[in-house]
Motif scaffolding. Sequence first.
Motif, PDB file in Angstrom:
ATOM      1  N   VAL A 287       0.835  -1.204   0.000  1.00  0.00           N
ATOM      2  CA  VAL A 287       0.000   0.000   0.000  1.00  0.00           C
ATOM      3  C   VAL A 287       0.869   1.253   0.000  1.00  0.00           C
ATOM      4  O   VAL A 287       1.738   1.427   0.863  1.00  0.00           O
ATOM      5  CB  VAL A 287      -0.944   0.009   1.214  1.00  0.00           C
ATOM      6  CG1 VAL A 287      -1.772   1.293   1.233  1.00  0.00           C
ATOM      7  CG2 VAL A 287      -1.865  -1.206   1.177  1.00  0.00           C
ATOM      8  N   LEU A 288       0.622   2.121  -0.974  1.00  0.00           N
ATOM      9  CA  LEU A 288       1.344   3.390  -1.087  1.00  0.00           C
ATOM     10  C   LEU A 288       0.617   4.455  -0.275  1.00  0.00           C
ATOM     11  O   LEU A 288      -0.560   4.727  -0.501  1.00  0.00           O
ATOM     12  CB  LEU A 288       1.418   3.823  -2.554  1.00  0.00           C
ATOM     13  CG  LEU A 288       2.005   5.210  -2.831  1.00  0.00           C
ATOM     14  CD1 LEU A 288       3.508   5.209  -2.587  1.00  0.00           C
ATOM     15  CD2 LEU A 288       1.700   5.663  -4.256  1.00  0.00           C
ATOM     16  N   THR A 289       1.315   5.044   0.678  1.00  0.00           N
ATOM     17  CA  THR A 289       0.747   6.151   1.453  1.00  0.00           C
ATOM     18  C   THR A 289       1.573   7.419   1.306  1.00  0.00           C
ATOM     19  O   THR A 289       1.129   8.500   1.678  1.00  0.00           O
ATOM     20  CB  THR A 289       0.669   5.796   2.952  1.00  0.00           C
ATOM     21  OG1 THR A 289       1.986   5.481   3.422  1.00  0.00           O
ATOM     22  CG2 THR A 289      -0.250   4.607   3.177  1.00  0.00           C
ATOM     23  N   GLY A 290       2.793   7.277   0.777  1.00  0.00           N
ATOM     24  CA  GLY A 290       3.712   8.404   0.722  1.00  0.00           C
ATOM     25  C   GLY A 290       3.715   9.123  -0.602  1.00  0.00           C
ATOM     26  O   GLY A 290       2.698   9.239  -1.279  1.00  0.00           O
ATOM     27  N   ALA A 291       4.887   9.574  -1.001  1.00  0.00           N
ATOM     28  CA  ALA A 291       5.022  10.421  -2.177  1.00  0.00           C
ATOM     29  C   ALA A 291       5.802   9.703  -3.267  1.00  0.00           C
ATOM     30  O   ALA A 291       5.929   8.481  -3.275  1.00  0.00           O
ATOM     31  CB  ALA A 291       5.687  11.737  -1.783  1.00  0.00           C
ATOM     32  N   GLU A 292       6.384  10.483  -4.186  1.00  0.00           N
ATOM     33  CA  GLU A 292       6.973   9.935  -5.400  1.00  0.00           C
ATOM     34  C   GLU A 292       8.123   8.980  -5.127  1.00  0.00           C
ATOM     35  O   GLU A 292       8.257   7.947  -5.786  1.00  0.00           O
ATOM     36  CB  GLU A 292       7.449  11.087  -6.292  1.00  0.00           C
ATOM     37  CG  GLU A 292       7.991  10.635  -7.623  1.00  0.00           C
ATOM     38  CD  GLU A 292       8.249  11.802  -8.558  1.00  0.00           C
ATOM     39  OE1 GLU A 292       8.852  11.575  -9.616  1.00  0.00           O
ATOM     40  OE2 GLU A 292       7.841  12.937  -8.233  1.00  0.00           O
ATOM     41  N   ASP A 293       8.981   9.283  -4.144  1.00  0.00           N
ATOM     42  CA  ASP A 293      10.127   8.416  -3.885  1.00  0.00           C
ATOM     43  C   ASP A 293       9.681   7.036  -3.405  1.00  0.00           C
ATOM     44  O   ASP A 293      10.302   6.019  -3.711  1.00  0.00           O
ATOM     45  CB  ASP A 293      11.080   9.056  -2.875  1.00  0.00           C
ATOM     46  CG  ASP A 293      10.402   9.430  -1.569  1.00  0.00           C
ATOM     47  OD1 ASP A 293       9.153   9.455  -1.534  1.00  0.00           O
ATOM     48  OD2 ASP A 293      11.113   9.714  -0.589  1.00  0.00           O
ATOM     49  N   GLU A 294       8.577   6.975  -2.653  1.00  0.00           N
ATOM     50  CA  GLU A 294       8.055   5.687  -2.196  1.00  0.00           C
ATOM     51  C   GLU A 294       7.548   4.861  -3.377  1.00  0.00           C
ATOM     52  O   GLU A 294       7.758   3.650  -3.436  1.00  0.00           O
ATOM     53  CB  GLU A 294       6.928   5.897  -1.189  1.00  0.00           C
ATOM     54  CG  GLU A 294       6.397   4.593  -0.598  1.00  0.00           C
ATOM     55  CD  GLU A 294       5.249   4.816   0.375  1.00  0.00           C
ATOM     56  OE1 GLU A 294       4.477   3.865   0.590  1.00  0.00           O
ATOM     57  OE2 GLU A 294       5.119   5.937   0.907  1.00  0.00           O
TER      58      GLU A 294
END
Length: 457
Positions: free
Chosen positions: A102-109
């Motif tokens: 699950v992606l919760t962060g920004a572009e680097d994540e």
Amino acid sequence: MATFRAELVIRNASVFYAHRFTRVNLAIRSGKIIGVWEPTVAGPEAEEIFDASGLYCFPGFIDPHVHFGLQLGSENCSDDCATGSTSAVFGGITSVFNFTPVLTGAEDELAALYKEVSQSTERYRTNLFMHLTVAEPKISPKKLVELALRYKFRSIKVFTTYSSSGRMTSDGYLMDLFKATRGTPLVVMVHAENDAMIDFREKKLSSDGPVKASHLPYLRPTISEVEAALRVCLMVSEMGGRLYLAHISSGKTVTELYRHFSALLGKSIFIETCPHYLYFSDAFLKGERAARFTTCPPLRPEEERQELLKHFYAGRIHTIGSDHCPFASWVKEKYEDDYLHMPNGLAGVELGFVLLYNLLKSRENEISVEELARMFSSNVSTAFGMFPQKGSLLPGADADITLFDPNAEWKVTLDTLHGRNDYDPYEGLKMKGKVDSTIIGGKFVVRNKQWVSTRVS
């Protein structure tokens, strides 16, 4: 026909070609279908000819919904990428859609997620596609869509529930996401349940004592699915974009979707269900082995299962996803009195097509083999923007092919399956029909019901 040399020619099958069965031969070279012709016409020279007499020849099946290698809490799904995809190819599955973390962060994540996914590809025996799974990420919907397209995802997965574990996406973000995907090839896949209803009942049950598997239908009622599914459909009708409704569990939900959004269904809204919702009712959550049948959304009352079957037989279900996510019996049973921490999920990737083929054969006058084939191939590839490269046998398409023996008779046992779980919910069922061979990229992976390859390049 023009002379050329094929690596493989498939002859004498009943071929599902251009949405109907016909007698044609197929030529394959360099991983592509390069020729289709009638048996009365002289074909090309071939390095190998496979006689498929007595077999159905389908476009390679696509499972749009698997969870190979999933970890829930401290527990791991019994099947990882290798064992799960091995089961898949024995079920005629040539491509699977798994899920990113699950992606919760920004572009680097997201960049790190993409690198992790890319490195896992070689562990699969099938073709691999991934749903980009998000939970209210710290980037705008417009930026999320831009990044998803850059990294060549075909779909974005969101939850309308699971706020307690931080996986839920708000209605506001979801509305803007549908708007941002408008005019792009991306489809938004939604796990649709009403979070507030579930949260209220979770707290009530927890205060009354242990929460058991038998409480599951009360905890996650049908109305929570109906309401959430209608809500996200309304968003699509207003904002645009495309919606894929994952694992619809109740015939009531399908009835309401057709009542209110029939003009959009099969065009910008797609309905997926799973074999277990067609085979099992919530009666299986009341026995001593109730934990073995927990899944999310849960099994529904018998009258709702029958209603779902009616929609299946009427061809109103667009795709079949296995939602393959088995956990060992001993893992589930140790949470018997602690359902809120029990890992949910059932096996199904290997048996999906044959299970529904047997439902079809029990009522042949209501649904055709052609319609069932579309649920496992062209409907999926259309929903995710891959047709005709996937889900067809047209010249130029990828040479992903499923050969099915309609006359094989066998019984489901752990010895006849290829997964790693210690039980299967369908054990003991007698089946008519079995996948004979699976071809991926023009190469046999399963041939004459035997494993012939260790990996797909």
